[in-house]
Design a protein around this motif. Structure first.
Motif, PDB file in Angstrom:
ATOM      1  N   ALA A 163      26.726  40.727  37.261  1.00  0.00           N
ATOM      2  CA  ALA A 163      26.067  41.893  37.872  1.00  0.00           C
ATOM      3  C   ALA A 163      27.028  43.059  38.047  1.00  0.00           C
ATOM      4  O   ALA A 163      26.643  44.226  37.900  1.00  0.00           O
ATOM      5  CB  ALA A 163      25.476  41.496  39.229  1.00  0.00           C
ATOM      6  N   SER A 164      28.294  42.758  38.317  1.00  0.00           N
ATOM      7  CA  SER A 164      29.254  43.833  38.602  1.00  0.00           C
ATOM      8  C   SER A 164      30.050  44.236  37.364  1.00  0.00           C
ATOM      9  O   SER A 164      31.035  44.962  37.463  1.00  0.00           O
ATOM     10  CB  SER A 164      30.203  43.384  39.719  1.00  0.00           C
ATOM     11  OG  SER A 164      30.900  42.233  39.292  1.00  0.00           O
ATOM     12  N   SER A 165      29.624  43.798  36.179  1.00  0.00           N
ATOM     13  CA  SER A 165      30.434  43.990  34.971  1.00  0.00           C
ATOM     14  C   SER A 165      30.000  45.170  34.115  1.00  0.00           C
ATOM     15  O   SER A 165      30.494  45.330  33.007  1.00  0.00           O
ATOM     16  CB  SER A 165      30.368  42.713  34.123  1.00  0.00           C
ATOM     17  OG  SER A 165      29.047  42.570  33.607  1.00  0.00           O
ATOM     18  N   THR A 166      29.065  46.007  34.614  1.00  0.00           N
ATOM     19  CA  THR A 166      28.432  46.962  33.699  1.00  0.00           C
ATOM     20  C   THR A 166      28.896  48.405  33.870  1.00  0.00           C
ATOM     21  O   THR A 166      28.343  49.317  33.267  1.00  0.00           O
ATOM     22  CB  THR A 166      26.893  46.918  33.883  1.00  0.00           C
ATOM     23  OG1 THR A 166      26.601  47.103  35.270  1.00  0.00           O
ATOM     24  CG2 THR A 166      26.317  45.585  33.441  1.00  0.00           C
ATOM     25  N   GLY A 167      29.932  48.661  34.679  1.00  0.00           N
ATOM     26  CA  GLY A 167      30.418  50.025  34.860  1.00  0.00           C
ATOM     27  C   GLY A 167      31.270  50.483  33.682  1.00  0.00           C
ATOM     28  O   GLY A 167      31.646  49.681  32.818  1.00  0.00           O
ATOM     29  N   ILE A 185      22.790  36.187  44.355  1.00  0.00           N
ATOM     30  CA  ILE A 185      23.785  37.254  44.148  1.00  0.00           C
ATOM     31  C   ILE A 185      25.182  36.637  44.010  1.00  0.00           C
ATOM     32  O   ILE A 185      25.964  37.028  43.133  1.00  0.00           O
ATOM     33  CB  ILE A 185      23.745  38.265  45.313  1.00  0.00           C
ATOM     34  CG1 ILE A 185      22.536  39.179  45.149  1.00  0.00           C
ATOM     35  CG2 ILE A 185      25.031  39.096  45.363  1.00  0.00           C
ATOM     36  CD1 ILE A 185      22.352  40.165  46.275  1.00  0.00           C
ATOM     37  N   ALA A 186      25.480  35.662  44.862  1.00  0.00           N
ATOM     38  CA  ALA A 186      26.806  35.024  44.797  1.00  0.00           C
ATOM     39  C   ALA A 186      27.002  34.366  43.434  1.00  0.00           C
ATOM     40  O   ALA A 186      28.068  34.478  42.818  1.00  0.00           O
ATOM     41  CB  ALA A 186      26.941  34.005  45.925  1.00  0.00           C
ATOM     42  N   ALA A 187      25.967  33.707  42.933  1.00  0.00           N
ATOM     43  CA  ALA A 187      26.089  32.999  41.661  1.00  0.00           C
ATOM     44  C   ALA A 187      26.212  33.952  40.471  1.00  0.00           C
ATOM     45  O   ALA A 187      26.805  33.611  39.455  1.00  0.00           O
ATOM     46  CB  ALA A 187      24.891  32.068  41.484  1.00  0.00           C
ATOM     47  N   TRP A 188      25.664  35.155  40.574  1.00  0.00           N
ATOM     48  CA  TRP A 188      25.602  36.084  39.440  1.00  0.00           C
ATOM     49  C   TRP A 188      26.441  37.339  39.648  1.00  0.00           C
ATOM     50  O   TRP A 188      26.337  38.295  38.873  1.00  0.00           O
ATOM     51  CB  TRP A 188      24.141  36.443  39.146  1.00  0.00           C
ATOM     52  CG  TRP A 188      23.421  35.271  38.569  1.00  0.00           C
ATOM     53  CD1 TRP A 188      22.782  34.286  39.244  1.00  0.00           C
ATOM     54  CD2 TRP A 188      23.330  34.943  37.182  1.00  0.00           C
ATOM     55  NE1 TRP A 188      22.280  33.354  38.372  1.00  0.00           N
ATOM     56  CE2 TRP A 188      22.590  33.736  37.085  1.00  0.00           C
ATOM     57  CE3 TRP A 188      23.771  35.542  36.003  1.00  0.00           C
ATOM     58  CZ2 TRP A 188      22.312  33.118  35.877  1.00  0.00           C
ATOM     59  CZ3 TRP A 188      23.484  34.930  34.785  1.00  0.00           C
ATOM     60  CH2 TRP A 188      22.764  33.733  34.734  1.00  0.00           C
ATOM     61  N   ARG A 189      27.275  37.348  40.698  1.00  0.00           N
ATOM     62  CA  ARG A 189      28.039  38.549  41.025  1.00  0.00           C
ATOM     63  C   ARG A 189      28.877  39.051  39.864  1.00  0.00           C
ATOM     64  O   ARG A 189      28.935  40.247  39.582  1.00  0.00           O
ATOM     65  CB  ARG A 189      28.930  38.285  42.249  1.00  0.00           C
ATOM     66  CG  ARG A 189      29.827  39.459  42.628  1.00  0.00           C
ATOM     67  CD  ARG A 189      30.510  39.227  43.951  1.00  0.00           C
ATOM     68  NE  ARG A 189      29.569  39.137  45.048  1.00  0.00           N
ATOM     69  CZ  ARG A 189      29.011  40.201  45.649  1.00  0.00           C
ATOM     70  NH1 ARG A 189      29.327  41.411  45.262  1.00  0.00           N
ATOM     71  NH2 ARG A 189      28.174  40.045  46.636  1.00  0.00           N
ATOM     72  N   GLU A 190      29.536  38.156  39.141  1.00  0.00           N
ATOM     73  CA  GLU A 190      30.466  38.576  38.092  1.00  0.00           C
ATOM     74  C   GLU A 190      29.724  39.362  37.010  1.00  0.00           C
ATOM     75  O   GLU A 190      30.134  40.462  36.637  1.00  0.00           O
ATOM     76  CB  GLU A 190      31.159  37.344  37.504  1.00  0.00           C
ATOM     77  CG  GLU A 190      32.386  37.721  36.694  1.00  0.00           C
ATOM     78  CD  GLU A 190      33.079  36.486  36.113  1.00  0.00           C
ATOM     79  OE1 GLU A 190      32.957  35.402  36.720  1.00  0.00           O
ATOM     80  OE2 GLU A 190      33.710  36.652  35.053  1.00  0.00           O
TER      81      GLU A 190
END
Ligand SMILES: NC(=O)c1ccc[n+]([C@@H]2O[C@H](COP(=O)([O-])OP(=O)(O)OC[C@H]3O[C@@H](n4cnc5c(N)ncnc54)[C@H](OP(=O)(O)O)[C@@H]3O)[C@@H](O)[C@H]2O)c1
Length: 306
Positions: A270-274, A263-268
């Motif tokens: 993962a959180s970019s779809t709103g 999750i830490a490695a892919w947070r950016e």
């Protein structure tokens, strides 16, 4: 005195949970496909023991067994959904029929018995539902993916039941055993996917061999697991999850660390779809697992609910 209703009590963990509950002075409804073998394995001449035939894939039989339990003891305090088995093989090697049969027992069977017993627990506003899952329902590797999927289903069902039943005075726990020395890995219980595919020889194939090698040498002591489940039901605030065995603890901790790292490695991304910074609609809130899992409802000293 706590009244237990246990599935798959003919051998293995179910039998040991039944033995531990009887030894603790409780009353036990021990159900099994072969009631005679459960009767032979359990202590004889126990007033507090009722042995009933039950194949968990049969909804009508589950309802009949729950009714007979009530006739005899007047209530049910703890339901242990224990009946289950494994299938060894790669996901692709496992046929539709092999997968569906497994789910019929491990998932739909558990649901059958849960539906048969829950009306009693809800009417009582007390009780404890204990689902025997697996560490394989939290973390999976090659060679038992379909079994793992059935136990992941048990995890999901248990989490939802926990959210639905906590407010009704009913505790809900999924027990996640590691390897215990029962018949689980023995050909008497473990089924093999009939198909083998050469490409999986080094992964799922190797795991099949490992299962055979480990069978009979597992570190986990089923009698201790039985006593641990009794202790669980005596707790003031029982947990949503109870791993059993050092191997289970280690696998769960390793998975949690791996998920956190990913999750830490892919947070950016993962959180970019709103849609944008300001939400246009109310967000779905995540179920409040943490609070209810930590505090739980108050319990009586009898293992039931206050
Ligand atoms: N032992 C382990 O290492 C381990 C690890 C993780 C999770 N678990 C879980 O623990 C539970 C118990 O397994 P175990 O280790 O005790 O294995 P086991 O020794 O093979 O016992 C399995 C029990 O389940 C019963 N069962 C299977 N299908 C059934 C059905 N359709 N209806 C009613 N009973 C049925 C068996 O009854 P019969 O005697 O009639 O076949 C037997 O009593 C399972 O849910 C398993 O997935 C075990």
């Amino acid at each position: 005195m706590t009244v237990w209703f246990i599935t798959g009590a003919s051998r293995g963990l179910g039998l040991e949970i039944a033995r531990a509950a009887l030894a603790a002075g409780d009353r036990v409804v021990a159900t099994a496909r072969d009631a005679d073998s459960a009767r032979r394995a359990l202590p004889a001449d126990q007033d507090g023991l009722l042995v009933l035939p039950l194949d968990v894939t049969d909804q009508a039989a589950a309802e009949a067994a729950a009714a007979r339990a009530l006739e005899r003891f007047g209530r049910i305090d703890v339901l242990v959904n224990n009946a289950g088995y494994g299938v060894a093989g790669a996901v692709e090697e496992t046929s539709d029929e092999e997968a569906r049969s497994l789910f019929d027992t491990n998932v739909f069977g558990l649901l059958n018995v849960t539906r048969a017993v829950l009306p009693t627990l809800r009417a009582q506003r007390r009780g404890h539902l204990v689902n025997i899952g697996s560490v394989g329902g939290f973390s999976q590797g090659a060679g038992s993916g379909i079994y793992g999927a059935s136990k992941f289903a048990v995890e999901g069902i248990t989490e939802a039941l926990h959210a639905e039943l906590s407010g009704l005075g009913i505790a809900v726990t999924v027990v996640e055993p590691g390897q215990f020395r029962t018949d689980f890995l023995d050909p008497a219980s473990l089924r093999q996917a009939a198909r083998t595919i050469d490409d999986y020889a080094g992964t799922a194939g190797a795991r099949r061999t490992q299962f055979a090698d480990v069978s009979g040498h597992q570190l986990g002591d089923p009698a201790k697991a039985g006593r641990a489940v009794v202790a669980l039901t005596r707790a003031q605030h029982p947990p949503l999850r109870l791993p059993l065995g050092q191997d289970s603890l280690e696998r769960i901790e390793a998975k949690l660390a791996q998920v956190a790292q990913e999750i830490a490695a892919w947070r950016e991304l993962a959180s970019s779809t709103g849609h944008g910074p300001a939400p246009t609609a109310p967000a779905l809130t995540a179920p409040a697992l943490t609070e209810s899992a930590q505090t739980g409802p108050a319990r009586t000293t009898e293992g039931g609910r206050a």
